[in-house]
Design a protein around this motif. Structure first.
Motif, mmCIF file in Angstrom:
data_model
loop_
_atom_site.group_PDB
_atom_site.id
_atom_site.type_symbol
_atom_site.label_atom_id
_atom_site.label_comp_id
_atom_site.label_asym_id
_atom_site.label_seq_id
_atom_site.Cartn_x
_atom_site.Cartn_y
_atom_site.Cartn_z
ATOM 1 N N GLY A 124 3.235 -49.002 -7.091
ATOM 2 C CA GLY A 124 3.945 -47.740 -7.229
ATOM 3 C C GLY A 124 3.873 -47.145 -8.613
ATOM 4 N N THR A 125 3.089 -47.751 -9.512
ATOM 5 C CA THR A 125 2.936 -47.221 -10.865
ATOM 6 C C THR A 125 1.883 -46.118 -10.858
ATOM 7 N N ILE A 126 2.245 -44.948 -11.351
ATOM 8 C CA ILE A 126 1.321 -43.822 -11.364
ATOM 9 C C ILE A 126 0.331 -43.993 -12.508
ATOM 10 N N ARG A 127 -0.967 -43.926 -12.159
ATOM 11 C CA ARG A 127 -2.032 -44.090 -13.144
ATOM 12 C C ARG A 127 -2.592 -42.752 -13.620
ATOM 13 N N TYR A 128 -2.454 -41.725 -12.794
ATOM 14 C CA TYR A 128 -2.961 -40.406 -13.165
ATOM 15 C C TYR A 128 -2.190 -39.346 -12.403
ATOM 16 N N VAL A 129 -1.841 -38.283 -13.086
ATOM 17 C CA VAL A 129 -1.179 -37.141 -12.446
ATOM 18 C C VAL A 129 -1.579 -35.894 -13.224
ATOM 19 N N ASN A 130 -1.963 -34.837 -12.522
ATOM 20 C CA ASN A 130 -2.383 -33.628 -13.220
ATOM 21 C C ASN A 130 -1.235 -32.611 -13.289
ATOM 22 N N GLU A 131 -1.460 -31.569 -14.067
ATOM 23 C CA GLU A 131 -0.401 -30.591 -14.299
ATOM 24 C C GLU A 131 -0.163 -29.697 -13.078
ATOM 25 N N ALA A 132 -1.118 -29.663 -12.154
ATOM 26 C CA ALA A 132 -0.937 -28.835 -10.957
ATOM 27 C C ALA A 132 0.241 -29.321 -10.122
ATOM 28 N N VAL A 133 0.555 -30.636 -10.186
ATOM 29 C CA VAL A 133 1.703 -31.168 -9.459
ATOM 30 C C VAL A 133 2.986 -30.521 -9.950
ATOM 31 N N ALA A 134 3.115 -30.387 -11.276
ATOM 32 C CA ALA A 134 4.305 -29.749 -11.840
ATOM 33 C C ALA A 134 4.375 -28.276 -11.456
ATOM 34 N N GLU A 135 3.218 -27.593 -11.431
ATOM 35 C CA GLU A 135 3.213 -26.169 -11.096
ATOM 36 C C GLU A 135 3.555 -25.938 -9.626
ATOM 37 N N ILE A 136 3.034 -26.797 -8.744
ATOM 38 C CA ILE A 136 3.280 -26.613 -7.312
ATOM 39 C C ILE A 136 4.750 -26.824 -6.970
ATOM 40 N N TRP A 137 5.360 -27.858 -7.551
ATOM 41 C CA TRP A 137 6.729 -28.211 -7.200
ATOM 42 C C TRP A 137 7.772 -27.680 -8.185
ATOM 43 N N GLY A 138 7.321 -26.969 -9.208
ATOM 44 C CA GLY A 138 8.266 -26.434 -10.172
ATOM 45 C C GLY A 138 8.963 -27.505 -10.987
ATOM 46 N N LEU A 139 8.234 -28.557 -11.322
ATOM 47 C CA LEU A 139 8.803 -29.658 -12.096
ATOM 48 C C LEU A 139 8.542 -29.428 -13.589
ATOM 49 N N PRO A 140 9.477 -29.828 -14.451
ATOM 50 C CA PRO A 140 9.185 -29.763 -15.889
ATOM 51 C C PRO A 140 8.076 -30.753 -16.232
ATOM 52 N N ARG A 141 7.186 -30.360 -17.104
ATOM 53 C CA ARG A 141 6.033 -31.201 -17.404
ATOM 54 C C ARG A 141 6.425 -32.514 -18.065
ATOM 55 N N GLU A 142 7.603 -32.532 -18.728
ATOM 56 C CA GLU A 142 8.042 -33.792 -19.334
ATOM 57 C C GLU A 142 8.309 -34.860 -18.274
ATOM 58 N N SER A 143 8.670 -34.413 -17.045
ATOM 59 C CA SER A 143 8.975 -35.383 -15.991
ATOM 60 C C SER A 143 7.736 -36.102 -15.488
ATOM 61 N N LEU A 144 6.552 -35.632 -15.855
ATOM 62 C CA LEU A 144 5.310 -36.275 -15.414
ATOM 63 C C LEU A 144 4.845 -37.350 -16.380
ATOM 64 N N GLU A 145 5.566 -37.554 -17.472
ATOM 65 C CA GLU A 145 5.176 -38.552 -18.455
ATOM 66 C C GLU A 145 5.573 -39.946 -17.976
ATOM 67 N N ALA A 146 4.566 -40.746 -17.601
ATOM 68 C CA ALA A 146 4.749 -42.128 -17.138
ATOM 69 C C ALA A 146 5.825 -42.261 -16.065
ATOM 70 N N PRO A 147 5.769 -41.447 -14.975
ATOM 71 C CA PRO A 147 6.755 -41.640 -13.907
ATOM 72 C C PRO A 147 6.280 -42.705 -12.934
ATOM 73 N N SER A 148 7.178 -43.141 -12.064
ATOM 74 C CA SER A 148 6.794 -44.031 -10.970
ATOM 75 C C SER A 148 6.682 -43.200 -9.697
ATOM 76 N N ARG A 149 6.086 -43.792 -8.668
ATOM 77 C CA ARG A 149 5.932 -43.052 -7.423
ATOM 78 C C ARG A 149 7.284 -42.692 -6.822
ATOM 79 N N SER A 150 8.225 -43.626 -6.869
ATOM 80 C CA SER A 150 9.542 -43.373 -6.280
ATOM 81 C C SER A 150 10.278 -42.260 -7.025
ATOM 82 N N SER A 151 10.181 -42.246 -8.365
ATOM 83 C CA SER A 151 10.875 -41.203 -9.122
ATOM 84 C C SER A 151 10.235 -39.836 -8.886
ATOM 85 N N LEU A 152 8.903 -39.812 -8.739
ATOM 86 C CA LEU A 152 8.233 -38.541 -8.477
ATOM 87 C C LEU A 152 8.590 -38.012 -7.090
#
Length: 291
Positions: A209-237
């Motif tokens: 469940g450890t995220i190895r890669y995530v692009n910025e399009a995920v934040a844009e699609i879901w309206g998430l702050p980009r800081e939340s994509l820094e080393a998140p886990s799958r469950s938290s995302l």
């Protein structure tokens, strides 16, 4: 514990006659005779006990094969003019076609097998520093002509009064690490290429469940702050995405069922059309990557 008991025996054996002598000299009427001689007898008894039961004064020899023989790195002990003093089993395995007899010159060996390394420069640097470690990896050509990559570490050897006795040359194989690093870099480059080609949100996570890669399009699609994509886990995302899914109970239940299905079927593709809170329908597809 043995060294501690040996030190105590030495201290006690020295202190008894010394204390008796000082008392006799400081207080002449304290004893009718000089207690130094009986104190020395007691000290001799303590020393004999320590020698017999605690191996006092026994010097334990150190064998180079015992110290270096089990080291996984190839080790070469050489003189200042790069003549071999000792080599371990790993060095013999690394250089099977080279004579590693004591006294053999290592200059040609390093010149032929490590074309990018100046062994003379490395040893000169080691005389100025405690340890001269080559920061870059050097090409090594084995007896079959295959290329490998090694990190070279040269440590000066000293006799008494800091007189130079030669050098210890450690050859650490970095081929597997180099290939793994290049493989990871290639995978990251591939992900970035896919990211640029599709423009879709892309998340890569391992089985833990450890995220190895995530692009910025995920934040844009879901309206998430980009800081939340820094080393998140799958469950938290997924929890953050669930907050941006439509609040309808059926939609939330379907989202929870989707998360459970990912855990139950990690080797199968799982796809859902999710109704976002702003009315968009977003497809989420989870599929395994076989390598």
């Amino acid at each position: 514990p043995v060294l501690r008991s040996q030190s105590r025996a030495l201290a006690l054996g020295t202190a008894i006659p010394l204390t008796g002598s000082l008392l006799f000299v400081s207080f002449p009427g304290l004893a009718p005779f000089d207690p130094t001689a009986p104190g020395l007898c007691i000290s001799c008894g303590i020393f004999l006990f320590a020698i017999h039961r605690r191996s006092l004064f026994v010097l334990r020899s150190v064998s180079l094969p015992d110290v270096f023989g089990r080291d996984s790195d190839a080790l070469l002990l050489v003189t200042e003019d790069l003549r071999l003093l000792y080599s371990n089993k790993a060095a013999a395995k690394l250089l099977p076609d080279v004579s590693l007899a004591p006294g053999a010159s290592m200059v040609e060996v390093f010149h032929n097998r490590f074309p990018t390394l100046s062994i003379v420069g490395a040893t000169d640097g080691a005389t100025r520093d405690t340890v001269q470690r080559e920061k870059q990896e050097h090409l090594f050509i084995d007896d079959r002509g295959s290329n490998h990559w090694f990190e070279i570490e040269v440590t000066p050897l000293s006799r008494r009064r800091r007189m130079s006795a030669g050098f210890c040359v450690r050859l650490r194989d970095r081929t597997a690490l180099r290939e793994a690093t290049r493989s990871v870099a290639a995978h990251v480059a591939l992900l970035e290429a896919v990211d640029l080609a599709t423009g879709q949100g892309l998340v890569v996570f391992d089985r833990d469940g450890t995220i190895r890669y995530v692009n910025e399009a995920v934040a844009e699609i879901w309206g998430l702050p980009r800081e939340s994509l820094e080393a998140p886990s799958r469950s938290s995302l997924l929890a953050a995405i669930s907050k941006r899914v439509d609040s309808d109970l059926e939609v939330q239940r379907d989202m929870a069922e989707f998360e459970r299905e990912i855990d139950v079927s990690p080797d199968h593709e799982v796809t859902r059309d999710v109704l976002a809170a702003d009315g968009r329908i977003i497809e989420i597809a989870v599929f395994p990557i076989n390598s």
